[in-house]
Motif scaffolding. Structure first.
Motif, PDB file in Angstrom:
ATOM      1  N   VAL A   1       0.919  -0.634   0.183  1.00  0.00           N
ATOM      2  CA  VAL A   1       0.136   0.071   0.028  1.00  0.00           C
ATOM      3  C   VAL A   1       0.840   0.995  -0.069  1.00  0.00           C
ATOM      4  O   VAL A   1       1.838   1.371   1.093  1.00  0.00           O
ATOM      5  CB  VAL A   1      -1.083   0.371   1.509  1.00  0.00           C
ATOM      6  N   ILE A   2       0.451   1.736  -0.987  1.00  0.00           N
ATOM      7  CA  ILE A   2       1.379   3.172  -1.103  1.00  0.00           C
ATOM      8  C   ILE A   2       0.664   4.355  -1.491  1.00  0.00           C
ATOM      9  O   ILE A   2      -0.262   3.939  -1.570  1.00  0.00           O
ATOM     10  CB  ILE A   2       2.600   2.815  -2.145  1.00  0.00           C
ATOM     11  N   GLU A   3       1.159   5.823  -1.309  1.00  0.00           N
ATOM     12  CA  GLU A   3       0.246   6.909  -1.379  1.00  0.00           C
ATOM     13  C   GLU A   3       0.874   7.586  -2.071  1.00  0.00           C
ATOM     14  O   GLU A   3       2.573   8.248  -2.016  1.00  0.00           O
ATOM     15  CB  GLU A   3      -0.055   7.690  -0.108  1.00  0.00           C
ATOM     16  N   THR A   4       0.283   8.426  -3.573  1.00  0.00           N
ATOM     17  CA  THR A   4       1.127   8.663  -3.949  1.00  0.00           C
ATOM     18  C   THR A   4       0.463  10.469  -4.227  1.00  0.00           C
ATOM     19  O   THR A   4      -1.064  10.018  -3.902  1.00  0.00           O
ATOM     20  CB  THR A   4       1.544   8.472  -5.853  1.00  0.00           C
ATOM     21  N   ASN A   5      -0.022  11.738  -5.475  1.00  0.00           N
ATOM     22  CA  ASN A   5      -0.316  12.403  -5.708  1.00  0.00           C
ATOM     23  C   ASN A   5      -2.071  12.046  -5.765  1.00  0.00           C
ATOM     24  O   ASN A   5      -2.904  12.778  -5.388  1.00  0.00           O
ATOM     25  CB  ASN A   5       0.390  14.096  -6.418  1.00  0.00           C
ATOM     26  N   ALA A   6      -2.211  11.029  -6.355  1.00  0.00           N
ATOM     27  CA  ALA A   6      -2.579  10.586  -7.255  1.00  0.00           C
ATOM     28  C   ALA A   6      -4.168   9.746  -5.892  1.00  0.00           C
ATOM     29  O   ALA A   6      -4.853   9.451  -6.898  1.00  0.00           O
ATOM     30  CB  ALA A   6      -3.303   9.830  -8.436  1.00  0.00           C
TER      31      ALA A   6
END
Length: 62
Positions: A21-26
């Motif tokens: 699980v990652i977080e990007t600007n999207a």
């Protein structure tokens, strides 16, 4: 980056070092529910947040 390192860095499979699980600007991307989007983000040239819940079990894992 020094030219001598470029080949070595490009040869490393980034996905081996990135959590599911990652977080990007999207937004938040889960490897299991959106594998193509996750892999695209891993190899994109954008910042990735690799800890989105301070180590706790969040809503994505319940």
């Amino acid at each position: 980056m020094p030219a001598g390192w470029r080949h070595t860095v490009r040869a490393v499979h980034r996905e081996q070092f990135i959590p599911d699980v990652i977080e990007t600007n999207a937004g938040i991307i889960c490897r299991h529910s959106s594998p193509q989007a996750w892999l695209a983000a891993v190899y994109d040239d954008v910042p990735i947040t690799t800890q989105v819940n301070d180590g706790g079990r969040g809503a994505l894992h319940q």
